[in-house]
Design a protein around this motif. Structure first.
Motif, short mmCIF file in Angstrom:
data_model
loop_
_atom_site.label_atom_id
_atom_site.label_comp_id
_atom_site.label_asym_id
_atom_site.label_seq_id
_atom_site.Cartn_x
_atom_site.Cartn_y
_atom_site.Cartn_z
N CYS A 26 -6.73 -1.42 -6.10
CA CYS A 26 -6.03 -1.66 -4.85
C CYS A 26 -5.06 -2.84 -4.96
N SER A 49 -3.18 8.52 3.05
CA SER A 49 -3.04 8.67 1.60
C SER A 49 -3.91 7.67 0.86
N PHE A 50 -3.95 6.44 1.34
CA PHE A 50 -4.76 5.39 0.72
C PHE A 50 -6.24 5.74 0.83
N MET A 105 0.84 -1.21 0.00
CA MET A 105 0.00 0.00 0.00
C MET A 105 0.87 1.25 0.00
N GLN A 109 2.31 1.89 -3.36
CA GLN A 109 1.33 2.33 -4.34
C GLN A 109 1.01 3.81 -4.21
N ILE A 110 1.00 4.33 -2.98
CA ILE A 110 0.59 5.72 -2.80
C ILE A 110 1.75 6.65 -2.43
N CYS A 170 -8.99 3.77 -1.04
CA CYS A 170 -9.93 3.13 -0.12
C CYS A 170 -10.85 4.17 0.52
N THR A 221 0.52 6.17 5.24
CA THR A 221 0.05 5.21 4.24
C THR A 221 -1.47 5.15 4.19
#
Length: 247
Positions: A224, A208-209, A23, A26-27, A214, A205
């Motif tokens: 995701c 930001s996610f 995660m 990814q962000i 999400c 995390t």
């Protein structure tokens, strides 16, 4: 730590850590308020406390102002405020009416103005203009709760704690990492669910996610990276029904 506040999560520790790392990757690079205020805004490993701690006061005031306010609004407000009052001493002696005017767009500005002036006075008079790297001391300041204190400790001092806001609480439960019903219990549960070495990146995390993937309503599960391991405990609170007066 109260064991009853933590219900055994659905995944094992190795899986949770791997999910968190994926995660984060990814962000990584997503703009969030407190990172924008740092002298090294692209350092997402939070390992430069020597230069970040010099900005601890600004980080504290910005976090206090961010309550019930959008990041974009808070960023404009704090930069405008800093043009006039950029030290604890200056803000401690600032006219209340002027501070209210400067932070007006941040919401509940009257209460916030009083609290940031009082916080500045305490830091100036009791801590010699230095923000204390202590959760206990920070939380003695009116208007500084556990989340605000923990944000300052993580961002400014590289101290491993877990600030829990709505994003952290929601995603931790949605993924199946924890099963809790309050931010306070979520913090305790995450402390047990992850080793201390991971605590520094949890807030960044998940915030930001939560802003990009999400989301509370309409999460982008197809984008995701942990979709295959997420328990998808998606709970959306029903809208309150308006009461119809009986005639």
């Amino acid at each position: 730590m109260v064991a009853s506040n933590f219900i055994k999560p659905s995944q094992n520790k190795a899986t949770r850590i791997q999910m968190l790392h994926e995660m984060f990757e990814q962000i990584k690079g997503t703009t969030v308020l407190l990172e924008e205020l740092q002298p090294d805004p692209k350092n997402y490993n939070f390992d430069s406390a020597n230069i970040r701690k010099e900005h601890a006061f600004k980080t504290l005031i910005a976090t206090m102002l961010s309550v019930r306010s959008k990041d974009e609004t808070t960023l404009k407000v704090i930069e405008n405020l800093w043009k006039h009052y950029d030290t604890p001493q200056k803000l401690a002696h600032a006219p209340l009416e002027h501070v209210e005017q400067l932070i007006h767009s941040s919401g509940t500005y009257r209460q916030k103005a009083k609290r940031i002036i009082e916080a500045s006075r305490i830091i100036h008079e009791e801590y010699n203009d230095e923000v204390p790297p202590s959760q206990e001391k920070l939380m003695r300041i009116k208007g500084v709760g556990r989340k605000v204190a923990n944000c300052v400790l993580v961002v400014s001092f590289n101290i491993p704690v877990i600030p829990v806001d709505t994003h952290v609480h929601r995603i931790s439960n949605r993924t199946g990492w924890v099963t809790t019903n309050s931010p306070e219990k979520t913090e305790l549960a995450l402390e047990q669910a992850f080793p201390k070495s991971e605590w520094l990146v949890i807030n960044y995390t998940l915030v930001s996610f939560g802003k990009t993937i999400c989301k509370p309503i309409g999460p982008k599960c197809e984008m995701c990276v942990v979709n295959d391991r997420c328990m998808k405990r998606i709970v959306i609170a029903p809208r309150k029904q308006k009461k119809v007066s009986k005639k």
